[in-house]
Design a protein around this motif. Sequence first.
Motif, PDB file in Angstrom:
ATOM      1  N   ALA C  94       0.835  -1.200   0.000  1.00 27.19           N
ATOM      2  CA  ALA C  94       0.000   0.000   0.000  1.00 27.19           C
ATOM      3  C   ALA C  94       0.872   1.254   0.000  1.00 27.19           C
ATOM      4  O   ALA C  94       0.627   2.204  -0.743  1.00 27.19           O
ATOM      5  CB  ALA C  94      -0.927  -0.008   1.215  1.00 27.19           C
ATOM      6  N   LEU C  95       1.948   1.209   0.807  1.00 28.73           N
ATOM      7  CA  LEU C  95       2.842   2.359   0.909  1.00 28.73           C
ATOM      8  C   LEU C  95       3.554   2.615  -0.418  1.00 28.73           C
ATOM      9  O   LEU C  95       3.615   3.743  -0.910  1.00 28.73           O
ATOM     10  CB  LEU C  95       3.846   2.094   2.035  1.00 28.73           C
ATOM     11  CG  LEU C  95       4.852   3.193   2.331  1.00 28.73           C
ATOM     12  CD1 LEU C  95       4.133   4.477   2.682  1.00 28.73           C
ATOM     13  CD2 LEU C  95       5.760   2.777   3.484  1.00 28.73           C
ATOM     14  N   PHE C 176      -6.909  -0.419  -0.668  1.00 36.05           N
ATOM     15  CA  PHE C 176      -7.720   0.310   0.286  1.00 36.05           C
ATOM     16  C   PHE C 176      -6.830   1.132   1.220  1.00 36.05           C
ATOM     17  O   PHE C 176      -7.035   2.322   1.436  1.00 36.05           O
ATOM     18  CB  PHE C 176      -8.549  -0.698   1.080  1.00 36.05           C
ATOM     19  CG  PHE C 176      -9.401  -0.083   2.145  1.00 36.05           C
ATOM     20  CD1 PHE C 176     -10.403   0.801   1.822  1.00 36.05           C
ATOM     21  CD2 PHE C 176      -9.201  -0.416   3.464  1.00 36.05           C
ATOM     22  CE1 PHE C 176     -11.187   1.359   2.801  1.00 36.05           C
ATOM     23  CE2 PHE C 176      -9.984   0.135   4.452  1.00 36.05           C
ATOM     24  CZ  PHE C 176     -10.981   1.025   4.118  1.00 36.05           C
ATOM     25  N   PHE C 177      -5.802   0.473   1.741  1.00 33.39           N
ATOM     26  CA  PHE C 177      -4.881   1.189   2.612  1.00 33.39           C
ATOM     27  C   PHE C 177      -4.051   2.194   1.819  1.00 33.39           C
ATOM     28  O   PHE C 177      -3.636   3.221   2.337  1.00 33.39           O
ATOM     29  CB  PHE C 177      -3.992   0.202   3.369  1.00 33.39           C
ATOM     30  CG  PHE C 177      -4.759  -0.588   4.392  1.00 33.39           C
ATOM     31  CD1 PHE C 177      -5.493   0.060   5.370  1.00 33.39           C
ATOM     32  CD2 PHE C 177      -4.760  -1.974   4.374  1.00 33.39           C
ATOM     33  CE1 PHE C 177      -6.212  -0.649   6.315  1.00 33.39           C
ATOM     34  CE2 PHE C 177      -5.470  -2.696   5.318  1.00 33.39           C
ATOM     35  CZ  PHE C 177      -6.194  -2.029   6.293  1.00 33.39           C
ATOM     36  N   MET C 178      -3.840   1.888   0.544  1.00 34.71           N
ATOM     37  CA  MET C 178      -3.123   2.819  -0.311  1.00 34.71           C
ATOM     38  C   MET C 178      -3.821   4.177  -0.334  1.00 34.71           C
ATOM     39  O   MET C 178      -3.180   5.226  -0.269  1.00 34.71           O
ATOM     40  CB  MET C 178      -3.050   2.251  -1.735  1.00 34.71           C
ATOM     41  CG  MET C 178      -2.466   3.211  -2.743  1.00 34.71           C
ATOM     42  SD  MET C 178      -2.959   2.795  -4.429  1.00 34.71           S
ATOM     43  CE  MET C 178      -4.626   3.414  -4.477  1.00 34.71           C
ATOM     44  N   VAL C 179      -5.135   4.154  -0.400  1.00 35.85           N
ATOM     45  CA  VAL C 179      -5.881   5.401  -0.458  1.00 35.85           C
ATOM     46  C   VAL C 179      -5.687   6.209   0.823  1.00 35.85           C
ATOM     47  O   VAL C 179      -5.575   7.432   0.797  1.00 35.85           O
ATOM     48  CB  VAL C 179      -7.375   5.116  -0.707  1.00 35.85           C
ATOM     49  CG1 VAL C 179      -8.160   6.405  -0.726  1.00 35.85           C
ATOM     50  CG2 VAL C 179      -7.538   4.386  -2.010  1.00 35.85           C
ATOM     51  N   MET C 225      -5.674  -1.519  11.853  1.00 33.75           N
ATOM     52  CA  MET C 225      -6.830  -1.941  11.065  1.00 33.75           C
ATOM     53  C   MET C 225      -6.547  -3.283  10.392  1.00 33.75           C
ATOM     54  O   MET C 225      -7.402  -4.164  10.317  1.00 33.75           O
ATOM     55  CB  MET C 225      -7.158  -0.912   9.975  1.00 33.75           C
ATOM     56  CG  MET C 225      -7.593   0.436  10.495  1.00 33.75           C
ATOM     57  SD  MET C 225      -9.281   0.436  11.105  1.00 33.75           S
ATOM     58  CE  MET C 225     -10.184   0.540   9.567  1.00 33.75           C
ATOM     59  N   GLY C 226      -5.327  -3.426   9.901  1.00 31.58           N
ATOM     60  CA  GLY C 226      -4.940  -4.669   9.244  1.00 31.58           C
ATOM     61  C   GLY C 226      -4.973  -5.834  10.215  1.00 31.58           C
ATOM     62  O   GLY C 226      -5.459  -6.913   9.891  1.00 31.58           O
TER      63      GLY C 226
END
Lengths: 416, 274, 300
Positions: C94-95, C176-179, C225-226
């Motif tokens: 994601a990062l 999702f986490f990317m956003v 969250m993960g």
Amino acid sequence: MKLKKYVSAAGLTALLATSLLAGCSQPDESESSSKTVITLSGWGGNPVEKKLLEEVLDDFEKSHPNIDVKFNQISDQYMDVLKTRLIGGTAADVFYLDAFEAPGLIETGAIEPLDKYVTKDFDVNDFEKPMLDAFKDNGKIYGFPKDYSTLALFYNKKMFREAGIDGPPKTWEELEKDAKKLTKGNKVYGFGVMPQIERLYYMAESQGGQVITNDRATFAEDRVARALQPILDMHLKDKTAAQASEVGSGSGGEMFGQGRAAMVMEGNWNIPFMEDTFPKIDYGTAELPTVNGKKGTMSFTVGYAMNAESKHKKASWELIKYLTGKEGMKTWTSKGFALPTRKSVAAELGFDKDPLRRPLVKGAKYATVWQDGPMLPIVMNNFNNQFLSAYLGERPLKDALKDAQKQANKEIKVAE
Amino acid sequence: MKKRPIGKTILYVILIVYAVITLVPFLWALSSSFKSLGEIVSGSINFIPKNFTIDNYKEIFTREPLFGRWLFNSLFIAVVGTFLNLIFNSMAGYALARLSFPGKKSIFIIILAVLMIPFQVTLIPNFLILKAFGWLNTYQGMIIPGAVNATFIFMMRQFFINFPKEVEEAAAIDGLGKFGTFFRIVLPLAKPALAAQTIFVFMAFWNDFMRPLIILSDESMFTLPLGLNSFKGQFISYWNYIMAASMVFTLPILILYAFFNRYFVKGIKFTGEK
Amino acid sequence: MVKSSSSKKLRREAGQGYLFMAPVLIILGIFVIAPILCAIYLSFHKVELLGGTHLEFRGLDNFMKITFDDRAHIALKNTFIYVVIVVPLQTLLALVLAASLNAGMKGQKFFRIVYFLPTLTSSAVLTLIFMWMYNQNGLINHILDMLHLPTYNWIGDPSVALLAIMIMNIWATAPFFMVIYLAALQDIPDSHYEAAELDGATGLQKFWHITVPNLRPVTSFVVIMGLIGTFQLFDQSYIFSGGSGGPNNSTLTVVLLIYQYAFKSLGTMGYATALAFMLAIIILIATLLQRKFSKEESLY
């Protein structure tokens, strides 16, 4: 200020207490209507089967004008959903019940015993006894079998001709030999097998071993291991047997239809499936090959049972009586999607003369009914899990069975 | 930025490769949905169907007349549920940040504790409570228990703590009560935080599988994930139908997304503006 | 006079406070707090709700059973493996994706839209699409075959079934986490980067020394969250294995096991609640550990 704090705390506690009580206790609900509406739950089946059921239900509604039947289909995870709904009080009045799951459910008291409703004209003795017995507990009847199927050997006639084999194998040894001739590398296997206890149970017990004794798993013994070893040998040594997922098929029937297996052990359901999906395949059926000179096969049966909490028990019985009565069963089984459990209906429809169905009907006499007490589901799960690892060659069958038995018995203990 | 063409190329490679990885499953599903069962079963891997057919789509709508209903149920539950969450969580967050009342601290601690409890703990008792209310197999049974969310109460509290007090003071001078101030002045200014919440909560309702699995029993009440799973149960190995159904369920959301795309990235913020 | 009006004001504010809190208090009370108390009660009993309610006090029996229930151990093991592999990978992915998108490239809007697709799609749909691709004769095996890599029976082979779910989930969750990262990246002042550029920092150096540290609070959020999400894995295992956790328990997760004991097998609901409490404690410990490691207080 302080007082207020206590008041608010007390209020909150009271709120919690009431909701807690409301949650853990169970109020009764009641309803009323002039025309009785009852619900019937079952799994889907193919479109033609669905239509047949609709037809039977229509006939029923015509002859019983004051009862309406609503069919409610549960197409995935039938038993989980049914149990959840029984707990929630939202289950149907009448539902399909697989004999295999029946003992556990009967034990809980969620199913209505039917003896008191039965009248003479219903003719209980007309049912095939082993199928009816599968729904009995302590002498009481908790469901009437609507249909059944045994397993037969389906074989691809064209492949047999090409391999120069005259007819279907009569004994297990012949089957092993034929499978060698029929196998073509990893494209076509001689024998499509389901390495699962529900298909192999009769074989597992063929040498005198018992899968379950007194609600405990007892299959980790030589007689069971010896009886099942041939299946593993065909897969691992001869490489003449494979399961459907190994060749990318979704089921044994599909594997057979796609020409990836020359022989499979399947039930009556496979006949309409072949007609529908693979109409061009030329195949025949035969009784399962004998094991140690003894005939054997499995028999699967499903019955209609009544919800013990049903609000319309009389109407529900009328429905069960019609569906498992001579008239209803005749319509239901007329197209050959399932075999009738009433001898009189079977004789009338003449499935024993149908070349494809004759071996299936013949098997009913000596079949082992797939039902063995309330612990069978747990035993099945553990057996299948471990048996698969032996089947894949990850470890010896004996170890796998030992582990499976240990785990099954632990789980039975957890459930007690 | 123009100084490093190599770095730029690498970045583009990363971006494009991952775009392909993301798109392939969708394209494959889309292509399968236009193939006949025969072509599906043959196991060929052409993305362009040999015999393009829309029969699968026709078939699934005739075989499963409840499709539209499932989609509606999912949307209804997700939209109403999200709306309630936005209002309730913000109200609570605001009260915890700005109003003083006895028991505030203990309530806040309870909410923090709730945040840590996975919902599986409460799954079974919840089922029993819904049963007692007669809420099994109803919309309210799906919506109300999920109408508040400890995580977002907490988030909104953080947001409002950092919110400029002057705005509210001006509103108070104009004679607006607390409710008027909150709904007319504060909430509209909380858009960035609300947008983040909307997406999270909506996706949670939209994707929820376990709760509907237990709560909903009537097929006509099913949500999309449940309906699709039941459809799969009926048509095992008819992958052409299953993929067509999957596509039918995905399209409306993609269309929605196309409209709201610009709000998405800007909207997702988790802390208040400092 | 002054005093009474101010206490009146206080009382009014308190009333308003409760009014603002009321919906939350009622709903949390009925659907979270009461159930927790109820669950505590149930976890000390053998519970059978079929055919009427049967409760039988069993003391700590249910908790003891966890110690010798092999399937619980397998489920725990599977869940741990899953968490340990999926959380770091999806966070990292994601990062990287967010940083790449944020580099001001042409067409980033297009990429952003594409990347967000999995997040928008229902996990039930994604699971089915992946099951179709994982098929023995499916797309993934064909691609592996083309690359001369070994192919697998992804769904049927116990040694890869969990891996198949991991791959799918990383693919589905990372965007999702990317956003979330993307939004945070936009908050990093450009002046930080400009200063670094004057010092002659490379792109990678800027990433490690400016981007990563600045994203620490968000990373903490993403990891928590993960953790919570992965510990509660259910849908995918359920659909993949048809509810069984098979083949050979390889996709059995703790939550799936809780579900099975609660709604599949008979008379084990009390045990299921005991398992749920165990999971709650594990998640709590994991989150606390995470907090200790990252020493970030800004979000939790």
